[in-house]
Scaffold this active site. Sequence first.
Site, mmCIF file in Angstrom:
data_model
loop_
_atom_site.group_PDB
_atom_site.id
_atom_site.type_symbol
_atom_site.label_atom_id
_atom_site.label_comp_id
_atom_site.label_asym_id
_atom_site.label_seq_id
_atom_site.Cartn_x
_atom_site.Cartn_y
_atom_site.Cartn_z
ATOM 1 C CE1 TYR A 142 -5.508 -39.746 6.707
ATOM 2 C CE2 TYR A 142 -6.409 -40.570 4.651
ATOM 3 C CZ TYR A 142 -6.454 -39.676 5.701
ATOM 4 O OH TYR A 142 -7.443 -38.736 5.757
ATOM 5 C CE LYS A 188 -0.794 -24.297 6.338
ATOM 6 N NZ LYS A 188 -1.583 -23.082 6.094
ATOM 7 C CG ASP A 220 -4.707 -22.462 4.777
ATOM 8 O OD1 ASP A 220 -4.123 -22.587 3.687
ATOM 9 O OD2 ASP A 220 -4.206 -21.843 5.743
ATOM 10 C CG ASP A 244 -9.961 -38.710 3.256
ATOM 11 O OD1 ASP A 244 -11.090 -38.768 2.718
ATOM 12 O OD2 ASP A 244 -9.677 -39.321 4.298
ATOM 13 C CG ASP A 248 -15.053 -36.920 1.876
ATOM 14 O OD1 ASP A 248 -15.250 -37.528 0.806
ATOM 15 O OD2 ASP A 248 -14.734 -37.498 2.925
#
Length: 370
Positions: A142, A188, A220, A244, A248
């Site tokens: 970001y 990851k 994942d 993020d 959510d």
Amino acid sequence: MSKRIAVLAGDGIGPEVCGEAVRVLKAVAERFGHHFTFDYRLVGACAIDATGCPLPDATLEACYRADAVLLGAIGDPKYDHDPAAKVRPEQGLLALRKSLGLYANLRPVTAYEQLLAFSPLRPDRIAGTDLLIFRELTGGVYFGEKGRLPDGTAYDNCTYNRVEIARIAHRAFRAAQGRRQKLTLVDKANVLETSRLWREVVQAIAPEYPEVAVDYLFVDNAAMQLILNPRQFDVVLTENMFGDILSDEASVIAGSLGLLPSASIGDGAALFEPVHGSYPQARGRGIANPIAAILSAAMMLDYFGLPQEAEAVRAAVENALNEQVLTPELSAGTAYTTEQVGSFIAYGVLDLLDCHLHRSNVAYGRSTII
């Protein structure tokens, strides 16, 4: 205690839910003998409309002067649907995080027994869930270099250094010490070099907290495990983009984004905000759920070192859940307005033992004395 709070209500339903959080903070001040000063400033789309900038200098200066910041929500469809827009509301939030050095975002996720039926997940899978997500907030993709090349290629670079990782990792480990003493790093590392660095740093820090059990999940798998068995998690630590997305996703456990608070902490004044967006379709209709904003205010009280006051707010919220004084998306019977729910919770803070006596007044909209 005296504290200055910068209130950045923002866009959409932000002013409505912030208004109820302020109402509850005023009730806390009255009951416990504190003095809170509220400094209202613009941010987001409303700031662009008024000044041309999503984070005006006056707003940032007010945040620097404040002991904490209460934020409502940011965003407006007129900017979402214009891909060519150079100035966007969300830029104000990103700039605020960077300016205040807010590198750690804390998102607690609780499955309330009274609301298990509102989650799309099976109640037997989610009952008892109580987890805390630590999301790194000022690094990663970001904030990395981004752009487009002449051939039309677009790129967004993800970068992290050891200091950025270590400072939030220590906070997450300390939080785990005071909870169930388990920390899960989500990365990851089988693909990404930044994730391998995250794992190296966390593995190096872990011996400093021998009582905390540490495990590691690829993102994942973590996304799947959050749905299959969220009770297995205590403290979840991860980088910006993964955090993020996962936070959510975890919102469905609670049954509504309107229940999830957050805190962003770091080097300057901490910022407290509900997880939900600006929900412009609901603006002015009195249906926005203020509980996430109110619970964010409770996190602010914890930050101020006022645990008794924070617990009074959470107990009043719990009482609202028990009494079914809830906005339409969580109501199985009579639905209450944003203001009625906030007022009921504020009554509970003022006198928790007697707050059930005011339910009939709330139902008819008379509980607005605070």
